[in-house]
Write a protein that holds these residues in place. Structure first.
Motif, mmCIF file in Angstrom:
data_model
loop_
_atom_site.group_PDB
_atom_site.id
_atom_site.type_symbol
_atom_site.label_atom_id
_atom_site.label_comp_id
_atom_site.label_asym_id
_atom_site.label_seq_id
_atom_site.Cartn_x
_atom_site.Cartn_y
_atom_site.Cartn_z
ATOM 1 N N SER A 1 0.826 -1.206 0.000
ATOM 2 C CA SER A 1 0.000 0.000 0.000
ATOM 3 C C SER A 1 0.860 1.255 0.000
ATOM 4 O O SER A 1 1.938 1.282 0.608
ATOM 5 C CB SER A 1 -0.923 0.002 1.221
ATOM 6 O OG SER A 1 -0.162 -0.113 2.410
ATOM 7 N N ASP A 2 0.378 2.270 -0.689
ATOM 8 C CA ASP A 2 1.052 3.566 -0.634
ATOM 9 C C ASP A 2 0.381 4.427 0.445
ATOM 10 O O ASP A 2 -0.575 3.996 1.111
ATOM 11 C CB ASP A 2 1.039 4.260 -1.997
ATOM 12 C CG ASP A 2 -0.367 4.502 -2.538
ATOM 13 O OD1 ASP A 2 -1.303 4.698 -1.725
ATOM 14 O OD2 ASP A 2 -0.541 4.513 -3.770
ATOM 15 N N ARG A 3 0.856 5.638 0.611
ATOM 16 C CA ARG A 3 0.375 6.487 1.691
ATOM 17 C C ARG A 3 -1.117 6.779 1.555
ATOM 18 O O ARG A 3 -1.870 6.720 2.528
ATOM 19 C CB ARG A 3 1.160 7.813 1.719
ATOM 20 C CG ARG A 3 0.816 8.711 2.907
ATOM 21 C CD ARG A 3 1.579 10.019 2.842
ATOM 22 N NE ARG A 3 1.198 10.812 1.684
ATOM 23 C CZ ARG A 3 0.120 11.597 1.649
ATOM 24 N NH1 ARG A 3 -0.692 11.676 2.699
ATOM 25 N NH2 ARG A 3 -0.163 12.302 0.575
ATOM 26 N N LEU A 4 -1.561 7.107 0.331
ATOM 27 C CA LEU A 4 -2.967 7.437 0.138
ATOM 28 C C LEU A 4 -3.869 6.237 0.412
ATOM 29 O O LEU A 4 -4.965 6.382 0.976
ATOM 30 C CB LEU A 4 -3.193 7.957 -1.281
ATOM 31 C CG LEU A 4 -2.594 9.335 -1.593
ATOM 32 C CD1 LEU A 4 -2.838 9.711 -3.048
ATOM 33 C CD2 LEU A 4 -3.184 10.404 -0.655
ATOM 34 N N GLN A 5 -3.418 5.059 0.028
ATOM 35 C CA GLN A 5 -4.207 3.864 0.296
ATOM 36 C C GLN A 5 -4.298 3.578 1.794
ATOM 37 O O GLN A 5 -5.352 3.188 2.298
ATOM 38 C CB GLN A 5 -3.598 2.672 -0.442
ATOM 39 C CG GLN A 5 -3.786 2.734 -1.947
ATOM 40 C CD GLN A 5 -2.958 1.693 -2.684
ATOM 41 O OE1 GLN A 5 -1.864 1.341 -2.252
ATOM 42 N NE2 GLN A 5 -3.482 1.206 -3.790
ATOM 43 N N ARG A 6 -3.196 3.798 2.485
ATOM 44 C CA ARG A 6 -3.215 3.584 3.937
ATOM 45 C C ARG A 6 -4.166 4.578 4.611
ATOM 46 O O ARG A 6 -4.909 4.222 5.524
ATOM 47 C CB ARG A 6 -1.803 3.713 4.517
ATOM 48 C CG ARG A 6 -0.861 2.610 4.086
ATOM 49 C CD ARG A 6 0.512 2.776 4.723
ATOM 50 N NE ARG A 6 0.488 2.450 6.142
ATOM 51 C CZ ARG A 6 0.720 1.243 6.639
ATOM 52 N NH1 ARG A 6 1.009 0.219 5.820
ATOM 53 N NH2 ARG A 6 0.702 1.027 7.939
ATOM 54 N N VAL A 7 -4.148 5.814 4.144
ATOM 55 C CA VAL A 7 -5.056 6.827 4.697
ATOM 56 C C VAL A 7 -6.508 6.416 4.450
ATOM 57 O O VAL A 7 -7.371 6.551 5.331
ATOM 58 C CB VAL A 7 -4.768 8.208 4.083
ATOM 59 C CG1 VAL A 7 -5.872 9.201 4.415
ATOM 60 C CG2 VAL A 7 -3.422 8.732 4.572
ATOM 61 N N ALA A 8 -6.784 5.894 3.251
ATOM 62 C CA ALA A 8 -8.145 5.460 2.924
ATOM 63 C C ALA A 8 -8.588 4.318 3.837
ATOM 64 O O ALA A 8 -9.734 4.308 4.325
ATOM 65 C CB ALA A 8 -8.229 5.037 1.463
ATOM 66 N N LEU A 9 -7.690 3.381 4.087
ATOM 67 C CA LEU A 9 -8.036 2.257 4.953
ATOM 68 C C LEU A 9 -8.172 2.682 6.416
ATOM 69 O O LEU A 9 -9.003 2.138 7.150
ATOM 70 C CB LEU A 9 -6.996 1.143 4.823
ATOM 71 C CG LEU A 9 -7.045 0.362 3.506
ATOM 72 C CD1 LEU A 9 -5.974 -0.717 3.473
ATOM 73 C CD2 LEU A 9 -8.410 -0.266 3.310
ATOM 74 N N GLU A 10 -7.371 3.622 6.838
ATOM 75 C CA GLU A 10 -7.536 4.141 8.204
ATOM 76 C C GLU A 10 -8.922 4.761 8.371
ATOM 77 O O GLU A 10 -9.561 4.613 9.417
ATOM 78 C CB GLU A 10 -6.448 5.171 8.503
ATOM 79 C CG GLU A 10 -5.067 4.551 8.687
ATOM 80 C CD GLU A 10 -3.962 5.587 8.726
ATOM 81 O OE1 GLU A 10 -4.264 6.797 8.583
ATOM 82 O OE2 GLU A 10 -2.795 5.199 8.898
ATOM 83 N N ALA A 11 -9.395 5.431 7.320
ATOM 84 C CA ALA A 11 -10.721 6.056 7.374
ATOM 85 C C ALA A 11 -11.830 5.007 7.421
ATOM 86 O O ALA A 11 -12.781 5.127 8.207
ATOM 87 C CB ALA A 11 -10.919 6.977 6.179
ATOM 88 N N THR A 12 -11.731 3.965 6.603
ATOM 89 C CA THR A 12 -12.782 2.942 6.614
ATOM 90 C C THR A 12 -12.724 2.106 7.892
ATOM 91 O O THR A 12 -13.759 1.663 8.398
ATOM 92 C CB THR A 12 -12.681 2.024 5.384
ATOM 93 O OG1 THR A 12 -11.371 1.422 5.317
ATOM 94 C CG2 THR A 12 -12.939 2.802 4.099
#
Length: 295
Positions: free
Chosen positions: A199-210
């Motif tokens: 995962s890249d940073r944006l994907q990790r941020v998206a998963l943290e949100a979900t």
């Protein structure tokens, strides 16, 4: 599937909770704790909430008397605690297991200790096969986990999101052991062999949100246990939608575009697993050892 001591990916370490081997002398119900503290109120600071799979999923309350950090002088000033220490010592000495007998030399300590320094993820060792998701959640550092759950220190919302995904649960259903018909989650088979996404940073941020949305949905139903929330007949629509959004984000992180069946997901994950394991040195077989802690 190989029993692995470490994850095949750059994932956090997973381990078991506390294993006291105490004959039950350090474990209390609410009522037992109240009676004990009426006799010895100064012992209150040594009590920690105790969570096994049963308490974590179905609710209920138990307590652990943790004297491992007690200073000798303050412990000797607590006669009821001293009685418990002596009872544990006697229990261990009476064991047919030589290692357990040796453990009697340090009766205030546990056989396996997990003393958290911060929040951690808790994964129940056994969960009903009726659930689509094995309930995974955060525990605070003042809570002691039992050896009937697995613990992941330093876990983030990203880790929480992946472990609560259908992708991970499909893998779990395919490779886990069973206790009767229930899922038996293990570190060495399920977690350490699981192919995590890159995962890249944006994907990790998206998963943290979900992941946070799953927690938010759970918190809307104060008084409901995880057993209530994850029963397929009573799962709230808000929680189901939060999991669906999390699944979309996890699938996108993997680049998974197959159908949503477990079979398609497991085939996809095994392809990743094959690529990962071809790049790492095979582990030496884990030698079977005689049980060392059987009382």
């Amino acid at each position: 599937m190989i029993n692995r001591r470490e994850p095949i990916c750059a994932a956090l370490h997973i381990g078991i909770g506390n294993k006291p081997i105490d004959g039950g002398h350090y474990l209390f119900t609410d009522d037992e704790k109240e009676v004990f503290l009426e006799i010895e109120p100064k012992a209150e600071k040594f009590f920690r909430r105790w969570l096994g799979a049963e308490e974590f999923i179905n609710g209920g309350s138990r307590w652990c008397l943790w004297l491992g950090d007690a200073k000798p002088r303050e412990l000797r000033a607590l006669p009821e605690c001293m009685k418990r220490v002596e009872a544990v010592r006697t229990y261990r000495l009476a064991s047919p297991s030589v290692p357990t007998q040796r453990l009697a030399e340090r009766p205030t300590r546990f056989h396996v200790e997990f003393v958290p320094k911060g929040p951690y993820l808790l994964v129940p060792g056994v969960s009903s096969e009726r659930r689509q998701f094995v309930p995974v959640g955060f525990a605070s550092p003042d809570v002691f986990a039992s050896n009937l759950v697995l613990t992941i220190p330093d876990a983030t919302l990203y880790d929480f999101a992946v472990l609560n995904s259908t992708m991970h649960n499909a893998w779990m259903r395919a490779v886990c052991g069973r206790l009767e018909s229930r899922y038996r989650y293990s570190a060495s088979i399920v977690y350490n062999n699981f192919p995590w996404p890159k995962s890249d940073r944006l994907q990790r941020v998206a998963l943290e949100a979900t992941g946070q949305e799953i927690l938010n949905a759970r918190e809307r139903f104060t008084g409901s246990t995880l057993a209530d929330l994850y029963d397929p007949l009573t799962m709230p629509p808000e929680l189901r939608r939060a999991h669906q959004a999390n699944d979309r984000a996890v699938d996108a992180t993997y680049g998974f575009k197959g159908d949503k069946s477990d079979a398609a997901r497991v085939a996809f994950l095994f392809e990743l697993y094959g690529k990962l394991t071809s790049l790492i040195q095979p582990e030496e077989p884990v030698k079977k050892r005689r049980p060392t802690a059987a009382p």
